[in-house]
Design an enzyme around this catalytic site. Structure first.
Site, PDB file in Angstrom:
ATOM      1  N   ARG A 160      17.217  40.529  45.005  1.00  0.00           N
ATOM      2  CA  ARG A 160      16.539  39.371  45.469  1.00  0.00           C
ATOM      3  C   ARG A 160      15.638  39.481  46.645  1.00  0.00           C
ATOM      4  O   ARG A 160      14.674  38.538  46.834  1.00  0.00           O
ATOM      5  CB  ARG A 160      17.790  38.282  46.126  1.00  0.00           C
ATOM      6  CG  ARG A 160      18.337  37.755  44.816  1.00  0.00           C
ATOM      7  CD  ARG A 160      19.180  36.483  45.314  1.00  0.00           C
ATOM      8  NE  ARG A 160      20.208  36.060  44.514  1.00  0.00           N
ATOM      9  CZ  ARG A 160      19.660  35.249  43.483  1.00  0.00           C
ATOM     10  NH1 ARG A 160      18.509  34.960  43.399  1.00  0.00           N
ATOM     11  NH2 ARG A 160      20.678  34.820  42.385  1.00  0.00           N
ATOM     12  N   GLY A 174      22.633  43.068  41.569  1.00  0.00           N
ATOM     13  CA  GLY A 174      22.909  42.908  42.864  1.00  0.00           C
ATOM     14  C   GLY A 174      22.824  44.177  43.678  1.00  0.00           C
ATOM     15  O   GLY A 174      22.106  45.528  43.145  1.00  0.00           O
ATOM     16  N   GLY A 179      36.857  43.117  36.775  1.00  0.00           N
ATOM     17  CA  GLY A 179      37.280  43.313  38.039  1.00  0.00           C
ATOM     18  C   GLY A 179      38.491  44.000  38.260  1.00  0.00           C
ATOM     19  O   GLY A 179      39.107  44.655  38.964  1.00  0.00           O
ATOM     20  N   SER A 197      43.772  38.776  48.551  1.00  0.00           N
ATOM     21  CA  SER A 197      43.967  39.992  47.820  1.00  0.00           C
ATOM     22  C   SER A 197      45.117  40.439  46.973  1.00  0.00           C
ATOM     23  O   SER A 197      46.236  39.939  47.131  1.00  0.00           O
ATOM     24  CB  SER A 197      44.170  40.928  49.101  1.00  0.00           C
ATOM     25  OG  SER A 197      44.383  42.474  48.472  1.00  0.00           O
ATOM     26  N   LEU A 198      44.956  41.124  46.047  1.00  0.00           N
ATOM     27  CA  LEU A 198      45.892  41.351  45.059  1.00  0.00           C
ATOM     28  C   LEU A 198      46.593  42.705  45.174  1.00  0.00           C
ATOM     29  O   LEU A 198      47.480  43.058  44.736  1.00  0.00           O
ATOM     30  CB  LEU A 198      45.250  41.389  43.325  1.00  0.00           C
ATOM     31  CG  LEU A 198      45.408  40.127  42.649  1.00  0.00           C
ATOM     32  CD1 LEU A 198      44.715  40.521  41.379  1.00  0.00           C
ATOM     33  CD2 LEU A 198      46.432  39.519  42.475  1.00  0.00           C
ATOM     34  N   SER A 199      46.076  43.313  46.252  1.00  0.00           N
ATOM     35  CA  SER A 199      46.603  44.706  46.519  1.00  0.00           C
ATOM     36  C   SER A 199      48.108  44.910  46.405  1.00  0.00           C
ATOM     37  O   SER A 199      48.709  45.730  46.338  1.00  0.00           O
ATOM     38  CB  SER A 199      45.781  45.385  47.669  1.00  0.00           C
ATOM     39  OG  SER A 199      44.457  45.494  47.228  1.00  0.00           O
ATOM     40  N   THR A 215      39.311  46.233  52.492  1.00  0.00           N
ATOM     41  CA  THR A 215      38.337  45.496  52.039  1.00  0.00           C
ATOM     42  C   THR A 215      37.244  45.190  53.041  1.00  0.00           C
ATOM     43  O   THR A 215      37.305  45.387  54.206  1.00  0.00           O
ATOM     44  CB  THR A 215      39.137  44.504  51.041  1.00  0.00           C
ATOM     45  OG1 THR A 215      38.035  43.910  50.411  1.00  0.00           O
ATOM     46  CG2 THR A 215      39.480  43.365  51.999  1.00  0.00           C
ATOM     47  N   LYS A 238      34.916  48.460  55.507  1.00  0.00           N
ATOM     48  CA  LYS A 238      34.605  50.014  54.684  1.00  0.00           C
ATOM     49  C   LYS A 238      33.410  50.636  55.450  1.00  0.00           C
ATOM     50  O   LYS A 238      34.048  51.759  55.381  1.00  0.00           O
ATOM     51  CB  LYS A 238      34.159  49.461  53.355  1.00  0.00           C
ATOM     52  CG  LYS A 238      34.992  48.928  52.483  1.00  0.00           C
ATOM     53  CD  LYS A 238      34.599  48.587  50.852  1.00  0.00           C
ATOM     54  CE  LYS A 238      35.705  48.072  50.183  1.00  0.00           C
ATOM     55  NZ  LYS A 238      35.327  47.817  48.468  1.00  0.00           N
ATOM     56  N   GLY A 267      24.803  44.819  46.715  1.00  0.00           N
ATOM     57  CA  GLY A 267      25.506  45.001  48.102  1.00  0.00           C
ATOM     58  C   GLY A 267      26.325  46.183  48.112  1.00  0.00           C
ATOM     59  O   GLY A 267      25.828  47.165  47.481  1.00  0.00           O
TER      60      GLY A 267
END
Length: 274
Positions: A153, A128, A238, A17-19, A64, A68, A130
């Site tokens: 998909r 996608g 992102g 994580s970059l948080s 994350t 959630k 998700g």
């Protein structure tokens, strides 16, 4: 100076994580020298016990996957934005001990697009289906005036996306992933899939594409984003999303506004190049 508070990001896996980099950069810029921001490996079974063990020195949490949705039963209140997609990525603790849930991914997406001049689109495509795709749909409910096509998909995923569209007031058409090349001609394409999934689409980028929003940030650029940039077209990445949603989290947790967007982005870029 401030009365030191604690915050952290929770999830599993969480090591990447970059948080912490973004939030600590914000604290430094805002002069919150006695605030701390950490990361903790927590899964669905651990979120309840973790929350109940926190003291009064906690200001908030970033969440994350896979937390959630799992966190919602443990909150006193959930914002309309988060409830719309059943996903909370931000928890703020009030002085009287209440836990408030919000979703900053959705306004973060809108802000990241606005920064690149995308205020309104007539139609859009989502790659996608998700959790991030439902947030993308919610963001599109604010800026897209027409139909959104989701490339998925399975029929189960397709039904899910149509359901989200109905809840959010967005007309959603679903198409099979085998036709995903057709998505690339939309004025706005939002790629929400895991690393490698869209690589095969890179050679099919049209000569004059619209805007690509690829929610990945590592590795960056993705082959699709690189091909898009080679055409001279606009790409939102992102890291843009991560920074804009973190800005909103910092503002909510600290009460300081505006949060230092430039300093947070610079810290994120520096961490990714190391």
């Amino acid at each position: 100076m401030s009365d030191g508070k604690r915050a952290a990001v929770l999830g599993s896996p969480i090591a990447h994580s970059l948080s912490p980099v973004l939030h600590r950069a914000a604290y430094a810029e805002l002069g919150l020298t006695d605030w701390t921001y950490d990361r903790f490996e927590v899964d669905e079974e651990g979120i309840g016990p973790f929350l109940s063990g926190l003291g009064e020195d906690w200001a908030g949490l970033s969440l994350t996957m896979p937390l959630k949705r799992a966190v919602i039963p443990f909150l006193h209140e959930v914002s309309e934005t988060a409830a719309a997609v059943e996903a909370v990525n931000t928890v703020v603790f009030t002085d009287d001990g209440r836990r408030l849930g919000d979703n900053t991914d959705i306004p973060g997406m809108v802000a990241a697009l606005r920064e690149r001049g995308v205020e309104r689109v007539e139609r859009a495509a989502i790659l996608g289906a998700g959790a991030t795709a439902s947030s993308a749909l919610a963001a599109l409910s604010r800026i897209c005036t027409g139909e959104v096509t989701a490339y998925v998909r399975s029929e189960a995923r397709a039904a899910e996306m149509r359901g989200w569209g109905a809840r959010l007031g967005v007309p959603v058409r679903t198409a099979d992933w085998s036709d995903a090349q057709q998505a690339l001609s939309a004025p706005l394409v939002i790629a929400t899939t895991p690393a490698g999934t869209t690589d095969a689409l890179a050679p099919a980028v049209p000569e004059h594409p619209g805007t690509l929003f690829d929610v990945l940030y590592d590795p960056w650029p993705t082959p699709l984003a690189a091909a898009w940039s080679d055409r001279g077209a606009s790409v939102v990445g992102g890291l843009d999303l991560l920074v804009h949603q973190a800005v909103l989290q910092v503002e909510q947790m600290t009460g300081c506004s505006p949060a230092p967007l430039a300093a947070m982005r610079k810290a994120g870029e520096s961490a990714l190049t190391q």
